[in-house]
Design a protein around this motif. Structure first.
Motif, PDB file in Angstrom:
ATOM      1  N   GLY A  33       0.824  -1.114   0.111  1.00 36.00           N
ATOM      2  CA  GLY A  33      -0.276   0.042  -0.108  1.00 36.00           C
ATOM      3  C   GLY A  33       0.840   1.376   0.011  1.00 36.00           C
ATOM      4  N   PHE A  34       2.159   1.213  -0.211  1.00 36.64           N
ATOM      5  CA  PHE A  34       3.069   2.410  -0.217  1.00 36.64           C
ATOM      6  C   PHE A  34       2.869   3.311  -1.337  1.00 36.64           C
ATOM      7  CE2 PHE A  34       6.838   4.617  -1.292  1.00 36.64           C
ATOM      8  CZ  PHE A  34       7.020   5.236  -0.210  1.00 36.64           C
ATOM      9  N   LYS A  35       2.666   4.699  -1.138  1.00 50.78           N
ATOM     10  CA  LYS A  35       2.494   5.553  -2.342  1.00 50.78           C
ATOM     11  C   LYS A  35       3.927   6.394  -2.342  1.00 50.78           C
ATOM     12  CE  LYS A  35      -1.549   3.949  -3.043  1.00 50.78           C
ATOM     13  NZ  LYS A  35      -1.682   2.983  -4.252  1.00 50.78           N
ATOM     14  N   LYS A  36       4.334   6.018  -3.761  1.00 53.51           N
ATOM     15  CA  LYS A  36       5.763   6.941  -3.817  1.00 53.51           C
ATOM     16  C   LYS A  36       5.625   8.580  -3.630  1.00 53.51           C
ATOM     17  CE  LYS A  36       5.101   7.034  -8.857  1.00 53.51           C
ATOM     18  NZ  LYS A  36       5.482   6.670 -10.275  1.00 53.51           N
ATOM     19  N   GLY A  37       6.726   8.996  -3.529  1.00 58.79           N
ATOM     20  CA  GLY A  37       7.044  10.473  -3.504  1.00 58.79           C
ATOM     21  C   GLY A  37       7.819  11.038  -4.595  1.00 58.79           C
ATOM     22  N   ARG A  38       7.526  12.202  -4.818  1.00 55.55           N
ATOM     23  CA  ARG A  38       8.129  12.904  -5.909  1.00 55.55           C
ATOM     24  C   ARG A  38       8.437  14.248  -5.715  1.00 55.55           C
ATOM     25  NH1 ARG A  38       4.361  14.296 -11.049  1.00 55.55           N
ATOM     26  NH2 ARG A  38       3.680  15.831  -9.584  1.00 55.55           N
ATOM     27  N   VAL A  39       9.579  14.813  -6.045  1.00 52.45           N
ATOM     28  CA  VAL A  39      10.207  15.992  -5.738  1.00 52.45           C
ATOM     29  C   VAL A  39      10.343  16.798  -6.900  1.00 52.45           C
ATOM     30  CG1 VAL A  39      12.317  17.349  -4.945  1.00 52.45           C
ATOM     31  CG2 VAL A  39      11.756  15.014  -3.861  1.00 52.45           C
ATOM     32  N   ASN A  40       9.810  18.006  -6.844  1.00 49.10           N
ATOM     33  CA  ASN A  40       9.805  19.147  -7.863  1.00 49.10           C
ATOM     34  C   ASN A  40      10.609  20.269  -7.462  1.00 49.10           C
ATOM     35  OD1 ASN A  40       8.236  17.762  -9.885  1.00 49.10           O
ATOM     36  ND2 ASN A  40       6.412  18.268  -8.843  1.00 49.10           N
ATOM     37  N   SER A 110      -8.442   9.172  13.988  1.00 48.00           N
ATOM     38  CA  SER A 110      -8.809   8.319  12.763  1.00 48.00           C
ATOM     39  C   SER A 110      -7.510   8.204  11.826  1.00 48.00           C
ATOM     40  CB  SER A 110      -9.790   8.942  11.839  1.00 48.00           C
ATOM     41  OG  SER A 110     -11.144   8.831  12.451  1.00 48.00           O
ATOM     42  N   TYR A 111      -7.250   7.009  11.208  1.00 47.99           N
ATOM     43  CA  TYR A 111      -6.085   7.171  10.254  1.00 47.99           C
ATOM     44  C   TYR A 111      -6.555   6.485   8.971  1.00 47.99           C
ATOM     45  CZ  TYR A 111      -2.970   7.984  14.318  1.00 47.99           C
ATOM     46  OH  TYR A 111      -2.333   8.467  15.246  1.00 47.99           O
ATOM     47  N   TYR A 112      -6.024   6.749   7.726  1.00 46.20           N
ATOM     48  CA  TYR A 112      -6.564   6.359   6.688  1.00 46.20           C
ATOM     49  C   TYR A 112      -5.202   5.564   5.889  1.00 46.20           C
ATOM     50  CZ  TYR A 112      -9.938   9.690   7.803  1.00 46.20           C
ATOM     51  OH  TYR A 112     -10.849  10.528   8.290  1.00 46.20           O
ATOM     52  N   LEU A 384      -2.875  14.892   2.076  1.00 50.28           N
ATOM     53  CA  LEU A 384      -2.767  13.927   3.215  1.00 50.28           C
ATOM     54  C   LEU A 384      -1.440  13.969   3.837  1.00 50.28           C
ATOM     55  CD1 LEU A 384      -5.088  11.046   2.202  1.00 50.28           C
ATOM     56  CD2 LEU A 384      -5.598  12.681   3.701  1.00 50.28           C
ATOM     57  N   GLU A 385      -1.498  13.960   5.063  1.00 53.35           N
ATOM     58  CA  GLU A 385      -0.017  13.758   5.553  1.00 53.35           C
ATOM     59  C   GLU A 385       0.323  12.295   6.040  1.00 53.35           C
ATOM     60  OE1 GLU A 385       0.300  16.120   8.996  1.00 53.35           O
ATOM     61  OE2 GLU A 385      -0.263  18.113   8.098  1.00 53.35           O
ATOM     62  N   LYS A 386       1.407  12.028   5.647  1.00 53.29           N
ATOM     63  CA  LYS A 386       1.825  10.557   6.058  1.00 53.29           C
ATOM     64  C   LYS A 386       2.192  10.554   7.589  1.00 53.29           C
ATOM     65  CE  LYS A 386       3.963   9.260   1.332  1.00 53.29           C
ATOM     66  NZ  LYS A 386       5.104   8.378   1.035  1.00 53.29           N
ATOM     67  N   ALA A 387       1.619   9.491   8.185  1.00 53.16           N
ATOM     68  CA  ALA A 387       1.833   9.420   9.703  1.00 53.16           C
ATOM     69  C   ALA A 387       2.535   8.193  10.124  1.00 53.16           C
ATOM     70  CB  ALA A 387       0.460   9.256  10.167  1.00 53.16           C
ATOM     71  N   GLY A 388       3.079   7.609   9.020  1.00 57.47           N
ATOM     72  CA  GLY A 388       3.930   6.184   9.408  1.00 57.47           C
ATOM     73  C   GLY A 388       3.004   5.174   9.441  1.00 57.47           C
ATOM     74  N   GLU A 389       3.725   3.968   9.518  1.00 56.01           N
ATOM     75  CA  GLU A 389       2.974   2.733   9.457  1.00 56.01           C
ATOM     76  C   GLU A 389       1.812   2.606   8.346  1.00 56.01           C
ATOM     77  OE1 GLU A 389       1.370   2.808  13.415  1.00 56.01           O
ATOM     78  OE2 GLU A 389       2.906   1.623  14.141  1.00 56.01           O
ATOM     79  N   THR A 391       0.059   4.663   7.034  1.00 59.18           N
ATOM     80  CA  THR A 391      -1.054   5.360   7.388  1.00 59.18           C
ATOM     81  C   THR A 391      -1.310   7.133   6.846  1.00 59.18           C
ATOM     82  OG1 THR A 391      -0.490   5.996   9.533  1.00 59.18           O
ATOM     83  CG2 THR A 391      -1.837   3.898   9.078  1.00 59.18           C
ATOM     84  N   PHE A 392      -2.169   7.397   6.734  1.00 59.93           N
ATOM     85  CA  PHE A 392      -2.079   8.985   6.382  1.00 59.93           C
ATOM     86  C   PHE A 392      -3.061   9.742   7.342  1.00 59.93           C
ATOM     87  CE2 PHE A 392      -1.353   6.956   2.273  1.00 59.93           C
ATOM     88  CZ  PHE A 392      -0.449   7.596   1.777  1.00 59.93           C
ATOM     89  N   VAL A 393      -3.114  10.946   7.575  1.00 61.79           N
ATOM     90  CA  VAL A 393      -4.210  11.657   8.346  1.00 61.79           C
ATOM     91  C   VAL A 393      -4.421  12.804   7.668  1.00 61.79           C
ATOM     92  CG1 VAL A 393      -3.288  10.868  10.786  1.00 61.79           C
ATOM     93  CG2 VAL A 393      -2.087  12.811   9.644  1.00 61.79           C
ATOM     94  N   GLU A 394      -5.646  13.476   7.738  1.00 64.87           N
ATOM     95  CA  GLU A 394      -6.138  14.713   7.113  1.00 64.87           C
ATOM     96  C   GLU A 394      -5.206  15.641   7.408  1.00 64.87           C
ATOM     97  OE1 GLU A 394     -10.119  15.656   8.205  1.00 64.87           O
ATOM     98  OE2 GLU A 394     -11.008  13.634   7.952  1.00 64.87           O
ATOM     99  N   SER A 395      -5.293  16.900   6.556  1.00 61.82           N
ATOM    100  CA  SER A 395      -4.304  18.008   6.707  1.00 61.82           C
ATOM    101  C   SER A 395      -5.248  19.168   6.385  1.00 61.82           C
ATOM    102  CB  SER A 395      -3.053  18.072   5.943  1.00 61.82           C
ATOM    103  OG  SER A 395      -3.357  18.163   4.544  1.00 61.82           O
ATOM    104  N   ASN A 396      -4.726  20.294   6.429  1.00 63.47           N
ATOM    105  CA  ASN A 396      -5.573  21.528   6.218  1.00 63.47           C
ATOM    106  C   ASN A 396      -5.898  21.725   4.497  1.00 63.47           C
ATOM    107  OD1 ASN A 396      -5.643  22.316   8.768  1.00 63.47           O
ATOM    108  ND2 ASN A 396      -3.849  23.700   8.658  1.00 63.47           N
ATOM    109  N   ASN A 397      -5.281  20.843   3.847  1.00 64.98           N
ATOM    110  CA  ASN A 397      -5.543  21.154   2.373  1.00 64.98           C
ATOM    111  C   ASN A 397      -5.984  19.743   1.806  1.00 64.98           C
ATOM    112  OD1 ASN A 397      -5.226  22.588  -0.009  1.00 64.98           O
ATOM    113  ND2 ASN A 397      -3.317  21.497  -0.658  1.00 64.98           N
ATOM    114  N   SER A 398      -5.970  18.823   2.448  1.00 61.26           N
ATOM    115  CA  SER A 398      -6.784  17.480   2.140  1.00 61.26           C
ATOM    116  C   SER A 398      -8.280  17.451   1.732  1.00 61.26           C
ATOM    117  CB  SER A 398      -6.364  16.132   2.804  1.00 61.26           C
ATOM    118  OG  SER A 398      -6.805  16.292   4.103  1.00 61.26           O
ATOM    119  N   GLY A 399      -8.892  18.151   2.686  1.00 66.28           N
ATOM    120  CA  GLY A 399     -10.255  18.250   2.729  1.00 66.28           C
ATOM    121  C   GLY A 399     -10.752  17.251   3.794  1.00 66.28           C
TER     122      GLY A 399
END
Length: 462
Positions: A33-40, A110-112, A384-389, A391-399
């Motif tokens: 379930g890992f989602k890769k990161g990308r740097v611009n 809650s985690y996602y 979404l912010e990565k929370a480890g394990e 999982t993700f958690v909501e942020s101010n810009n995720s909705g």
């Protein structure tokens, strides 16, 4: 001279960050379930040496003169593209094909997650066995004896109580769909027992009382002598028992009609009429005959009270040929295709379908819906912010999380017995690694060359 040094330093620092992200992607190439990161990257503010000038009648315009002061990181994005699915054969493993995320709870937090390697804990809770977070969904509600799955409620912990009991249920309906052979000979008066047996067709079906005890229901169809397309049917409960169960019918709603009724067909083999000895008849719609019999409530001392149990014997719809008793010139067939009673059973297994509905499989042969796994979607999943394990958690810009069942708002569907693998593409990462390495090397050359130029400047006084 100093600008090029600091520009080179910024290039080194930010290429290091890009290499950190690439290294993390490669490290998690096999993380479920890992989602890769990308740097611009983006350039930093530029120092203006001279401003722009607009054209005049004598000369044209002049462009601004600016020197860049290096580069910085524009974004570090999380790419939520679909990962490949790997079959595991474990019924608690779930993969999502779509944009949804599992909802996990740690207390009230809650985690996602997209990692669906779940299991069952000691209390029957569906959890992530790596951290104990509880998978969220909706459990079935029991209202007035009926089970309902209400997905408009708030989500709750999902419980799968393997080994729990399913109470016995008395048979309330038996459906017939047999055929009676029109060629069956009529039984003449004074016929022998062998003649009667040859001219009678017996239908046999197991039924259950409210205690889960098994009973044997037989219906003996005998062609009526001297009347075309007419059969006499006799209902017997537990014919081999020494204790009479006293079965009775109630065709017209007038009470006890004995245990015998008459079935009439037309010349095309369709059911037309059912009647009893008192002249009560049913000749419209679906034919249902209430049948009652005695059930002995046994006690340890060998005594017990007698209870009366009733079920509907459904012969089918008048004039129909589907799931109905018929009369054709074909071999008689025994088919009581449905009865809804069963003994007590234990939850032995469960299965999860594409909608996330959890169905329990009991030892008595029944299947019951127990709950449904919930999914969450976001307007901006990249926020979404990565929370480890994993999982993700909501942020101010995720909705805020849009929680609902699968198949709604692009949430996708479940694939049971499979896991979603990382969406990291090694070929892409190795290519980015080479580009990043060369970028870092080039920036180091910028610093080296600037240092050599400063050295030359210091030697001018010699």
């Amino acid at each position: 001279m100093m600008r090029s040094l600091y520009a080179g330093v910024s290039g080194l620092q930010n290429h290091q960050t890009r290499m950190d992200v690439i290294g993390n992607n490669i490290a998690n190439v096999n993380t479920t379930g890992f989602k890769k990161g990308r740097v611009n990257f983006q350039d930093m503010i530029s120092q203006t040496l001279s401003g722009a000038a607009r054209p005049t009648e004598e000369v044209g315009g002049v462009n601004p003169q600016q020197v860049g002061l290096g580069m910085t990181i524009a974004t570090i994005d999380t790419i939520h593209s679909q990962g490949s699915l790997q079959s595991t054969g474990v019924n608690t493993d779930l993969a999502i094909q779509g944009n949804g995320l599992f909802i996990l709870k740690n207390g009230d937090k809650s985690y996602y997650s997209r990692a669906g390697a779940f299991g069952i804990d000691e209390n029957g809770l569906l959890v992530n066995p790596a951290n104990g977070m509880r998978v969220q969904g909706w459990m079935v509600e029991d209202i007035d004896g009926q089970s309902f799955l209400n997905t408009s409620r708030d989500v709750e912990d999902l419980v799968i109580p393997v080994g729990s009991k399913d109470p016995a249920a008395a048979t309330s309906e038996v459906n017939l769909a047999c055929n009676l052979d029109k060629r069956t000979p009529e039984i003449p008066e004074g016929a022998t027992a062998a003649d009667i047996q040859e001219g009678t067709w017996t239908l046999d079906k197991k039924i259950y009382d409210g205690f889960g005890n098994e009973h044997r229901m037989t219906i003996n169809f005998t062609k009526v002598n001297g009347v075309n397309n007419q059969w006499q049917a006799t209902v017997v409960i537990d014919p081999d028992s020494e204790i009479s169960t006293n079965p009775t019918l109630d065709i017209g709603g007038n009470g006890n009609d004995g245990n015998t009724f008459i079935v009439d067909f037309d010349n095309l083999g369709a059911l037309t009429n059912v009647s009893d000895g008192q002249g009560d008849a049913l000749n419209q719609g679906t034919i249902q005959i209430p049948v009652s019999f005695d059930v002995l409530d046994s006690t340890p001392d060998g005594t017990g009270a007698v209870e009366r149990q009733t079920f509907n014997l459904t012969l089918g719809e008048i004039g129909s040929y589907t799931n109905t008793v018929t009369q054709f010139a074909e071999t008689s067939s025994t088919k009581a295709y449905k009865q809804n009673g069963y003994p007590m059973g234990y939850l032995e297994n469960f299965k999860i379908d594409q909608s996330g509905i959890i169905t329990g499989v009991y030892s008595n042969g029944t299947n019951r819906v127990m709950g449904q796994v919930a999914l969450a979607s976001f307007t901006n999943p990249g926020g979404l912010e990565k929370a480890g394990e994993s999982t993700f958690v909501e942020s101010n810009n995720s909705g805020e999380a849009n929680i609902g069942p699968s198949g709604i708002a692009g949430k996708g569907k479940f694939i049971a017995g499979a896991l979603e693998m990382s969406n990291v593409d090694l070929a892409e990462q190795f290519t980015d690694m080479i580009v990043t390495q060369r970028g870092f090397q080039a920036n180091s050359k910028t610093i080296t060359t600037s240092d050599q130029m400063l050295q030359e400047l210091l030697t001018l006084k010699r």
